[in-house]
Design an enzyme around this catalytic site. Structure first.
Site, PDB file in Angstrom:
ATOM      1  N   HIS A  14       0.721  -1.269   0.105  1.00 60.42           N
ATOM      2  CA  HIS A  14       0.008   0.015  -0.068  1.00 60.42           C
ATOM      3  C   HIS A  14       0.960   1.283   0.046  1.00 60.42           C
ATOM      4  CE1 HIS A  14      -3.633   2.183   2.048  1.00 60.42           C
ATOM      5  NE2 HIS A  14      -2.834   2.949   1.172  1.00 60.42           N
ATOM      6  N   ASN A  29      -5.648   5.843  -6.611  1.00 59.83           N
ATOM      7  CA  ASN A  29      -6.356   7.258  -6.397  1.00 59.83           C
ATOM      8  C   ASN A  29      -5.407   8.387  -7.274  1.00 59.83           C
ATOM      9  OD1 ASN A  29      -4.664   7.127  -4.577  1.00 59.83           O
ATOM     10  ND2 ASN A  29      -5.697   8.401  -3.156  1.00 59.83           N
ATOM     11  N   HIS A  51     -10.306   0.351   2.572  1.00 55.57           N
ATOM     12  CA  HIS A  51     -10.357   1.535   3.377  1.00 55.57           C
ATOM     13  C   HIS A  51     -11.577   1.763   4.085  1.00 55.57           C
ATOM     14  CE1 HIS A  51      -8.984   6.081   3.623  1.00 55.57           C
ATOM     15  NE2 HIS A  51     -10.282   6.011   4.254  1.00 55.57           N
ATOM     16  N   ASN A  73      -4.789   9.730   7.679  1.00 57.31           N
ATOM     17  CA  ASN A  73      -6.025   9.128   7.689  1.00 57.31           C
ATOM     18  C   ASN A  73      -6.069   7.611   7.441  1.00 57.31           C
ATOM     19  OD1 ASN A  73      -8.746   9.033   7.540  1.00 57.31           O
ATOM     20  ND2 ASN A  73      -9.126   9.299   5.527  1.00 57.31           N
ATOM     21  N   ASP A 108       1.697   2.914   3.706  1.00 59.36           N
ATOM     22  CA  ASP A 108       0.725   3.762   3.169  1.00 59.36           C
ATOM     23  C   ASP A 108       1.586   5.141   2.803  1.00 59.36           C
ATOM     24  OD1 ASP A 108      -1.358   5.499   2.472  1.00 59.36           O
ATOM     25  OD2 ASP A 108      -2.516   5.278   4.368  1.00 59.36           O
ATOM     26  N   HIS A 162       2.942  14.469   0.058  1.00 59.45           N
ATOM     27  CA  HIS A 162       2.305  15.734  -0.137  1.00 59.45           C
ATOM     28  C   HIS A 162       3.184  16.850  -0.379  1.00 59.45           C
ATOM     29  CE1 HIS A 162      -1.694  14.200  -0.124  1.00 59.45           C
ATOM     30  NE2 HIS A 162      -1.308  13.542   1.302  1.00 59.45           N
TER      31      HIS A 162
HETATM   32 ZN   LIG Z   1      -3.392   4.986   1.135  1.00 54.89          ZN
END
Ligand SMILES: [Zn+2]
EC number: 3.5.2.3
Lengths: 430, 305
Positions: free
Chosen positions: A61, A95, A180, A279, A306, A310
């Site tokens: 992930h 995504n 998720h 998150n 994860d 950013h």
């Molecule tokens: Zn993720």
């Protein structure tokens, strides 16, 4: 030819750690033995005295942000960051913009990865078209093209009927559904865990039930459909409990959690540190302990990073506008070693299972341990080295690490992938 | 004192320093000229992302009475609509030689964010659900003026504790002085772990009985849509300071409210007019407290060294 001298080999929790030399010829491990003869003329000799050698890691992930958000990260920069952390197989989430929700997008990721990535990049396809949660994506075509799992990560499939159908449909293609879990009605507007810190800071809280309610729902759906449900980035003790019950029921469920959930708590947010906005949110010490216990017992199968890069401009803003997520590739191993082995007495072999055997098993890949005849995919780590996470030593394009300023023990010094030395003594070579 | 971001971080001594200075400032307010040169040459900017005529006016008057040059930035007509980020705005204010920025924002932590990214002083005029330090300081000032002390009192805070920055600042501030704090409101508006900082009463009667001070909070009527409250009428009946509940409140109990009041929702007009209601006085004291804060923020020998 590469000869690694005096390596302490760690393959898993079940094998005895042996001390030996490893001879690599082309892309394979040719020989493992005591005092393999050195031949300086045609050999690169790496002295691994006092160091540990283990199979390189797999991350099921992560976010590489290509296409669409290349200013945060791209396949090349993300792969290099993964490599720096000892990962040689990574699964990127869909995504992106456009999202990876069809055969052509899977092909695109595979093609780009082949062009620019020094390691193996395996795309995760979307569950629903456009990640909208409404209509199933062409799961069969995506699998055929090379998708290893499906997920609407970043969002929850809120419609239970769509989720049920995704699970049923995925069975025909033997592909895990990565969920998720977040009830978006409960989490709406939330910034951090609902609890002590949200009360103190006045930041809007996300109740833990936003996660565990969907964990429970999906477990029930997986129980009924007998499909492979994988619950990603588990963060609460209730979720661990539910997954444990599901496994006792015989439900085909696996789960992962991330380095930040087993090491840090909501208190990181005090002082309005947006790098600690992730998150699901960082929870409490009780959750950290439950997750560690879950890893110990095998309720939580593996660790994923994860990795969520950013840009600085997306983090250096008002808390509610800050993007959620922390980068994770480069600190994952060291965090696990520091918090699980050093602080909680885990066997180092267990870490290899969490970062190699189990994630691979979940996506249907066989393990690649350090044995004669196997592909030479391995890392050499210094378990004694202490280092501080600083922006300057981050390889990833984005520097949004929740671990900035933290002192960690152990460091991935050298990475060999398919017989090539891609990182040596801390320096990337690709 | 470089910034005033909240009362949680502020020491007891610092609070006393502000309250003592505010006392002096109040005498200036009572004088005919209402002008001191303390902030002469300083540029004080108010930047309000939420409407609040009363807090903004109070700050502006405080600055003007001290001879500062004041500017108010109305957010509707400025940068936000042009897509400028808050960070850009901060940099612009810096270039415009701002000395003190008074900021109100709907997001918790924004004054802290600005303070981290600027060289001027930042005063928090209310951030999200986090803090409203000058409101709590003026409440403390009012209590001390009326009761002669802010120590070892029994204080109840009634209403929307969850969303209230006034409640938080008051809890952090008053807790430093050995006060017994009780909170009460609908369960939907009581945040988790508040029991670590205050006693949570199980009825309004219990909450207000035997108290030295009752601080009533403003309720946002929009909360009804999100399921926090049901209706104005029901709120008034079960959580409002109405005639029924006054039977449990003694004549010497201070009744406070940060304003503006929703009459007949949080509190009745009759209760507001009682001699032990301090609502109007709080407004006057607000200017004095803000003068004190402005003064301290512009001095080199400050509270924050
Ligand atoms: Zn993720």
């Amino acid at each position: 030819m590469i000869l690694i001298k005096n390596a302490q080999i760690v393959n898993s929790i079940h094998d005895k750690n042996e001390k030996a030399d490893i001879l690599i010829v082309d892309d394979k491990i040719e020989k493992i033995g005591i005092n393999i003869e050195e031949n300086p003329d045609n050999m690169i000799i790496i002295d691994a005295s006092g160091k540990y050698v283990m199979p390189s890691f797999t991350d099921i992930h992560c976010h590489l942000r290509e296409p669409g958000f290349e200013y945060k990260e791209d396949i090349k920069s993300g792969s290099r960051a993964a490599l720096a952390g000892g990962f040689t197989t990574i699964c990127c989430m869909p995504n992106t913009n456009p999202p990876i929700d069809n055969r052509a997008m899977i092909a695109y990721i595979k093609y780009r990865a082949k062009e620019v990535s020094p390691i193996e990049v395996l795309p995760v396809g979307a569950i629903t078209k456009g990640l909208s949660g409404e209509e199933l994506a062409e799961i069969g075509f995506m699998k055929e093209e090379g998708a290893i799992a499906i997920s609407d990560d970043g969002k929850c499939v809120m419609n239970a009927n769509i989720m049920r159908n995704a699970l049923l449909y995925s069975k025909d293609f033997s592909i895990p559904v990565i969920s998720h879990c977040e009830d978006s009605n409960l989490s709406e507007g939330g910034q951090i865990n609902l609890g002590y810190v949200s009360t103190i800071t006045g930041l809007r809280g996300i109740p833990r039930e936003a996660e565990s309610i969907i964990v429970a729902r999906d477990i029930l759906l997986a129980k009924e459909t007998k499909a492979h449900l994988h619950i990603t980035h588990v963060s609460t003790k209730e979720s661990v409990r539910l997954i444990k019950i599901a496994k006792e029921w015989g439900v085909n469920v696996t789960a992962d959690t991330c380095p930040h959930y087993i090491s840090l708590t909501e208190e990181e947010v005090l002082g309005f540190n947006t790098n600690a906005k992730v998150n699901p949110p960082l929870r409490t010490q009780e959750d950290v302990e439950a997750l560690i216990e879950g890893l110990k017992e095998g309720v939580i199968d593996c660790i994923s990073t994860d990795h969520a890069p950013h840009h600085k401009d997306e983090k250096n803003v008002e808390f509610n506008l800050a993007a959620s997520g922390t980068i994770g590739f480069e600190t994952a191993f060291s965090v696990l070693f520091t918090y699980l082995v050093e602080k909680n007495g885990f066997d180092i072999g267990k870490i290899v299972e969490l970062l190699h055997h189990n994630p691979r098993k979940i996506i249907g890949l066989s393990p690649n341990v350090i044995k004669e005849g196997k592909k030479a995919n391995l890392v050499i780590v210094d378990l004694k080295k202490k280092w501080e996470v600083k922006e300057d030593n981050i390889v990833s394009k984005s520097k949004n690490s929740v671990f900035l300023g933290k002192l960690l023990t152990s460091y991935v010094e050298t990475v060999i992938y398919n017989g090539k030395i891609l990182k040596k003594d801390g320096v990337l070579n690709c | 004192m470089k910034h005033l971001l909240g009362l949680r971080e502020l020491s007891k001594e610092d609070i006393i320093k502000i309250l003592n200075l505010a006392k002096d400032m109040k005498t200036i307010l009572k004088s005919e000229t209402k002008k001191t040169p303390h902030l002469q040459g300083y540029s004080v900017v108010t930047l309000f992302y939420e409407n609040s005529t009363r807090t903004r006016t109070s700050f502006e008057l405080a600055a003007k009475f001290m001879s500062a040059n004041t500017t108010s930035i109305s957010v509707q007509t400025s940068s936000v609509q042009k897509g400028e980020s808050l960070l850009d705005t901060v940099k612009t204010l810096e270039a415009l030689k701002t000395d003190v920025l008074i900021v109100r924002h709907s997001v918790s932590g924004v004054p802290h964010f600005i303070a981290k990214n600027c060289s001027f002083s930042v005063i928090n005029a209310g951030d999200g659900m986090n803090e409203h330090p000058t409101q709590a300081l003026l409440d403390m000032f009012t209590i001390r003026e009326r009761l002669g002390t802010i120590e070892r009192l029994k204080i109840a805070i009634i209403g929307d504790i969850l969303h209230s920055r006034v409640a938080r600042s008051n809890i952090w501030g008053l807790s430093k002085f050995d006060n017994q704090i009780t909170v009460f409101g609908p369960q939907t508006l009581i945040p988790p772990y508040i029991e670590n900082f205050a006693y949570v009463a199980s009825s309004l009667e219990e909450a207000v009985s035997g108290k030295d001070v009752v601080i009533d909070l403003r309720i946002q009527l929009e909360r009804q849509k999100r399921g926090f409250i049901t209706s104005k009428q029901e709120y008034y009946k079960f959580y409002g300071l109405n005639e029924d509940i006054m039977r449990y409140i003694s004549g010497s109990t201070l009744i406070m409210h940060p304003g503006p009041v929703n009459r007949g929702v949080e509190i009745s007009s009759e209760v507001m007019q009682l001699p032990n209601s301090t609502i109007d006085e709080q407004v006057t004291n607000g200017i004095a407290v803000r003068m004190a804060v402005l003064y301290l923020c512009t001095r080199k020998e400050g509270i924050y060294r």
